[in-house]
Design an enzyme around this catalytic site. Structure first.
Site, PDB file in Angstrom:
ATOM      1  CB  CYS A 232      32.851  39.352  41.334  1.00  0.00           C
ATOM      2  SG  CYS A 232      34.026  38.285  42.189  1.00  0.00           S
TER       3      CYS A 232
ATOM      4  CB  CYS B   9      34.086  31.623  39.483  1.00  0.00           C
ATOM      5  SG  CYS B   9      33.022  32.799  38.621  1.00  0.00           S
TER       6      CYS B   9
END
Length: 321
Positions: free
Chosen positions: A77, A226
């Site tokens: 991430c 994201c």
């Protein structure tokens, strides 16, 4: 059990950060899954896109594990890694560190601010892979680049790639929220194509050096941003426009903006990934408990104000939100 935590975000992609280096929690895998499902609930608990667990590493300055709000673990991430990188740099009093993730190691460093008052972090990413098998994606070609997936759309073309976690990227003239949700859900329920699910990224080109990305994130849904989705989108954008390699591109999103530069040597990619790592508040909870909504918060007011000013500046430029 008392759990201290920091609420933080990278480009509005928000997390609960829990330090397992300086605290001996001894969480089991089931604990991490249950904590993520319970605490990330926005109606009944703290609310977040996921939990960042910060652990010791044998080879790096620290290790990040990221669990999504549905309890699933992600390989990587980007927005979360910036937050973990900041946290480790702060307590080690370093400006340049190495962070281990589930499948790779990343160099992370503090860099000059994107905007006044914003703590800014740069990550070196060299895990871009356009092989369909790296996602994995079940395809009849080695790479799946700018091709239709008629099950998802009759008009759009998609490119598949991984940043250790799986992504597909498509370019659109305008954003349609219903289509984003529909395609995102369909993609993650098409195990015959994506056995481990996939993040779906929709890109609108504003001009050569400015793009806007919206992502349906696997295990979460639509998020404000994201990090690996923006990396995948920019890598695909440069693949389609080779003149933009080595140039610093602004990637806008619903939570702000980051900067990415993509370099390519033969088929090896190197990414400079630059964005905020902002603290919102710090607090603690007792776990387990029947109340995860009522707790004292110590806010980082100056950081919040600085980021709100930055966000206003981004919105004034894009006029999308």
């Amino acid at each position: 059990m008392k759990i201290d935590f920091i609420k933080c975000h990278g480009s509005g992609n928000d997390f609960i950060l829990i330090d397992e280096i300086q605290n001996n929690f001894n969480f089991s895998e089931e604990d991490r899954k249950n904590l993520s499902i319970t605490l990330c609930n926005r109606e009944k608990a703290i609310g977040a896109d996921g939990i960042l667990f910060v652990l010791n590493s044998k080879d790096c300055d620290g290790k990040m594990r990221i669990f999504n709000s549905d309890g699933s673990e992600a390989e990587m991430c980007g927005n979360g890694l910036r937050c973990v990188g900041r946290y480790i740099m702060d307590f080690l009093k370093k400006d340049h560190i190495c962070v281990e993730t589930l499948k790779a190691k990343y160099n992370v460093k503090k860099v000059p601010s994107l905007f006044p008052g914003i703590y800014t972090v740069e990550i070196e990413i060299n895990t871009v892979n356009f092989k369909a098998s790296s996602l994995p994606m079940i395809a009849d070609t080695l790479e799946f680049i700018n091709k239709p997936i008629y099950k998802f759309s009759k008009n759009l073309k998609f490119t598949a790639l991984s940043i250790t976690n799986p992504h597909i990227v498509t370019f659109v003239d305008n954003f349609n929220l219903e289509n984003i949700i529909s395609i995102g859900q369909l993609a993650n329920n098409s195990k015959e194509l994506f056995p481990k699910g996939v993040n779906v990224n929709f890109v609108k080109v504003l001009d050569d050096l400015n793009i806007y990305v919206k992502t349906f994130e696997r295990g979460v849904g639509i998020t404000k941003s994201c990090g690996t989705g923006m990396t995948a989108s920019t890598s695909t954008y440069c693949l389609n426009n080779p003149n933009l390699y080595n140039k610093l591109i602004n990637i806008y999103n619903d939570g702000g903006m980051i900067k990415i530069s993509v370099s390519k040597d033969n088929k090896k990619y190197s990414i400079r990934f630059i964005g905020n790592a902002s603290h919102v508040y710090k607090s603690s909870i007792n776990y387990p408990s029947d109340n995860y909504k009522d707790f004292n918060k110590s806010y980082f007011k100056d950081e919040i104000d600085s980021y709100n000013n930055f966000l206003d500046n981004c919105k004034n430029f894009t006029k999308i939100n």
